[in-house]
Design a protein around this motif. Structure first.
Motif, PDB file in Angstrom:
ATOM      1  N   UNK A  70      33.963  30.716 -38.127  1.00 41.37           N
ATOM      2  CA  UNK A  70      33.275  31.615 -37.195  1.00 41.37           C
ATOM      3  C   UNK A  70      32.167  30.779 -36.559  1.00 41.37           C
ATOM      4  N   UNK A  71      32.316  30.432 -35.281  1.00 46.94           N
ATOM      5  CA  UNK A  71      31.381  29.439 -34.718  1.00 46.94           C
ATOM      6  C   UNK A  71      30.021  30.056 -34.418  1.00 46.94           C
ATOM      7  N   UNK A  72      29.866  31.371 -34.552  1.00 49.11           N
ATOM      8  CA  UNK A  72      28.544  31.980 -34.376  1.00 49.11           C
ATOM      9  C   UNK A  72      27.707  31.803 -35.627  1.00 49.11           C
ATOM     10  N   UNK A  73      28.329  32.027 -36.802  1.00 49.16           N
ATOM     11  CA  UNK A  73      27.603  31.900 -38.066  1.00 49.16           C
ATOM     12  C   UNK A  73      27.743  30.499 -38.645  1.00 49.16           C
ATOM     13  N   UNK A  74      28.795  29.783 -38.241  1.00 48.13           N
ATOM     14  CA  UNK A  74      29.071  28.487 -38.841  1.00 48.13           C
ATOM     15  C   UNK A  74      29.891  28.577 -40.119  1.00 48.13           C
ATOM     16  N   UNK A  75      30.145  29.804 -40.608  1.00 49.76           N
ATOM     17  CA  UNK A  75      30.923  29.965 -41.842  1.00 49.76           C
ATOM     18  C   UNK A  75      32.354  29.479 -41.648  1.00 49.76           C
ATOM     19  N   UNK A  76      32.835  28.684 -42.583  1.00 44.27           N
ATOM     20  CA  UNK A  76      34.209  28.198 -42.524  1.00 44.27           C
ATOM     21  C   UNK A  76      34.890  28.494 -43.849  1.00 44.27           C
TER      22      UNK A  76
END
Lengths: 446, 446
Positions: free
Chosen positions: A413-419
């Motif tokens: 999720x490129x908004x939160x950076x969670x991968x």
């Protein structure tokens, strides 16, 4: 909005803005179809004879001519439609033998007017109309239905507060007749100006029509009545005027208000200023204002016609409302309304190198098979650049296929950076990320 | 179709036919968006300068003039667009600074041509275009993508078998150059006539261009090669001609064929007759034929442009395909294609008497709240007449609210006659009855 264009009055939207319009049109269609309204499209072109039948709007019509044709060639008698009512009336008469009445239709199309462009006025714009038309007769309960359906449609729009203002010609005309006036139409056309002129000026204009001052003051008092419930009935009664047509009109208007009150998210208000003086309405009439954008005038208007169409033998009464989609949206888009992304894609599949394209395409197909709009990176740049590529389009997720055949897929999720690890046959984005969302000028997502 | 109209070449559909078109347009949109294509609409109007830029089609343009304007008034320089490529190229240049490239867009709009109406040719018709456009460069893999997306879109249509025919200008031009010919474009324009002329006549025309007979026979042999797999490569090689551009073209065409073979329900075929002689394509070219309707010609065509648009400083290469929705559907509708109903409603709520209308409306709202299109009986006729009312519209279910407050709701499938108890907050029609289904001329439902 696209600003490079040279043709003033012909708005064009950028993709993120078009997503707002699409969301609005999809919502309208969904509500109209849930209520059993069938879709119709008519040709863009009518004969000049049809377009100028009412005689008032002819200077705004765009006439067609083939570039290489002689001035009075075969196409000289055609022009672009300036609304969806004239074409629909013609369509009903032409197809009466094949349609089943009462006939509910919605129609969402562009219309054209050769007007001088100004704020809220365009030369090409989109309208969304609903009408119910009967053959010979059309019971009053369809007025209630049309009001209710348009109120539901308006209530779900991502726009500032809308007020659907309802009145009824029978209330006004019955009241004027009860006062002993002989030309109710002339009075209505004066009352219709109450939006633009102060009450005292309206009284003066009515005196010029030959009314006594007490009559004029009664007309003004009636026009100033409004209520979001049926309390307007008592206030009209309180003016002490009586007439059978007034009674009928009050009953009808109270029924429309009662149904409108059940719809959340939109205000339905009896407003006895509303007369729609120049149109051929015979009962219920509608206008609509948007909070903060009152200068646009009414963005959604209509009413009951005893003769929407006729062919000499039969008449087709109708009741309908026309929503000015462009008039509603253009000022909001100009004020910053947009959508969360410029593309439908919820996912960008990243590529480690160009040889990984076939595998990336296969992942994308597995996501698409479950209804998730997906695109594959245009080129196998560094991952940081591919993430930036997604960001610039508003794509919320970047998918990383495994570097080795047995490796793990991950999605970021490129908004939160969670991968996180993800299965291309099972992972689903949150419902709010599946399609572009509308972002209001205040930054709210809907 | 509506047949009362006086304007030949401007088709209009009855509601049940429009449902077919809506099903097709919804399907196209779904496929295009799943692949990340953004929707754009351009204005109906372009400047005459834009419309006549290519110089070949000017006699078909409809020019606009305001009815009351002087002959050379302010609007004299505008005409209706005749395709969606010219407007899109203009849109890309005007908005280049605000678009993100490569830019995938789909566009579904009416276009107008002042042609003499004939079978499959209209003056107003709907096109559905997809294009991918780059800034400066656009890698070849986008040709493969466009072919694949349109093949998927075509494969889901409720129409007779479609064959997407693919060729590549580099194959033809490289082959001709390898043969020692100096004017490949002139040869291509002759080969393009192979659909209409016998092979021997093509050879004659090539001889008139100055080719030697063996060269002409080689050109004809190339044009006669077609295959639904990559076997065409060997057959071209078998003709013994060599040229680097030919090698490049064969690689490209094989890649498009490989991707097309993965799409079920549509035939993707290499067909080296396809040259699209008069257009400015530079690589991949597409045409599409419908089985049993070959006389329509190609209903879906396109290809790669090295310069879709340009503004003097930058060029915008593109690859795209345009589907003629009206050209595809009009003959099928004329042959009896229709839909299962003329209204969206899946359910008609019956009324025992007019006093039951409020309760009937409430039932309808409960069904609509769960996405079931529902209408309420127009009048409280005998139940037999209300069932007949549903039948005439193709509504499959009639709902009977209870006669007493504590009684049981029932729903009747009017096709089978089965009537069963049902809960308005839980009952759901079969998925195939939720929306109108397309019925093919053979009577199949899809």
């Amino acid at each position: 909005m696209s600003r490079g264009g040279k043709l003033s009055g012909f708005p064009e939207y950028l993709p993120a803005e078009r997503n707002v319009e699409l969301a609005v049109l999809d919502h309208l269609r969904r509500v109209f179809e849930l209520h059993g309204f069938a879709n119709v499209e008519t040709r863009a072109v009518e004969t000049i004879e049809q377009l100028t039948r009412k005689g008032e709007i002819d200077k705004e019509v765009y006439v067609l001519r083939r570039l290489q044709a002689a001035e009075d060639g075969a196409d000289a008698g055609m022009g672009l439609h300036f609304d969806l009512t004239v074409p629909f009336a013609r369509y009903v008469v032409e197809n009466a033998g094949k349609l089943v009445f009462p006939f509910r239709r919605y129609q969402i199309q562009k219309v054209w007017r050769g007007e001088r462009p100004q704020q809220g006025r365009f030369r090409e714009f989109t309208q969304a109309d609903i009408d119910i038309v009967g053959e010979g007769t059309l019971p009053f309960h369809f007025d209630v239905e049309v009001a209710r359906v348009m109120a539901e449609a308006l209530s779900g729009l991502p726009v500032p507060e809308l007020t659907l203002q309802v009145s009824n010609r029978k209330v006004l005309e019955g009241f004027y007749l009860g006062l002993g006036l002989t030309d109710p139409t002339a009075v209505m056309q004066v009352i219709d100006k109450l939006d633009k002129l102060p009450g005292e000026r309206i009284v003066e204009l009515l005196l010029e029509l030959g009314l006594e001052e007490p009559q004029a003051r009664q007309c003004l008092a009636l026009a100033e009545i409004r209520s979001a419930d049926t309390s307007f009935v008592e206030r009209v009664r309180g003016l002490g005027v009586e007439h059978p047509m007034l009674d009928e009109g009050l009953d009808e208007l109270a029924a429309v208000l009662g149904a409108g009150a059940e719809v959340e998210g939109v205000t339905v208000m009896a407003d006895l200023r509303i007369a729609r003086g120049l149109d051929y309405y015979t009962g219920t009439v509608f206008e609509t204002r948007m909070a903060g954008y009152e200068s646009l005038g009414s963005i959604c208007s209509g009413g009951r016609y005893d003769e929407l169409a006729g062919d000499g033998k039969r008449t087709y009464p109708g009741v309908g409302i026309s929503l000015g989609v462009s008039r509603l949206l253009a000022p909001l888009l100009a004020d910053g309304m947009t959508s969360t992304r410029s593309v439908p894609s919820a996912v960008l599949v990243a590529l480690a190198d160009e040889d990984a394209r076939a595998a990336g395409d296969a992942v994308a197909q597995r996501l698409r098979a479950r209804g998730i709009p997906t695109e594959v990176a245009a080129s196998a740049q560094k991952f940081g650049k591919q993430i930036r590529y997604a960001e610039r389009r508003g794509i919320p997720f970047v998918w990383f296929p495994p570097a080795e055949p047995d490796g793990e897929h991950t999605v970021k999720d490129i908004r939160s950076g969670d991968q996180e690890p993800a299965d291309p046959d099972a992972w689903t984005p949150p419902a709010t990320d599946l399609r572009p969302q509308v972002v209001t000028p205040e930054g709210d997502r809907t």
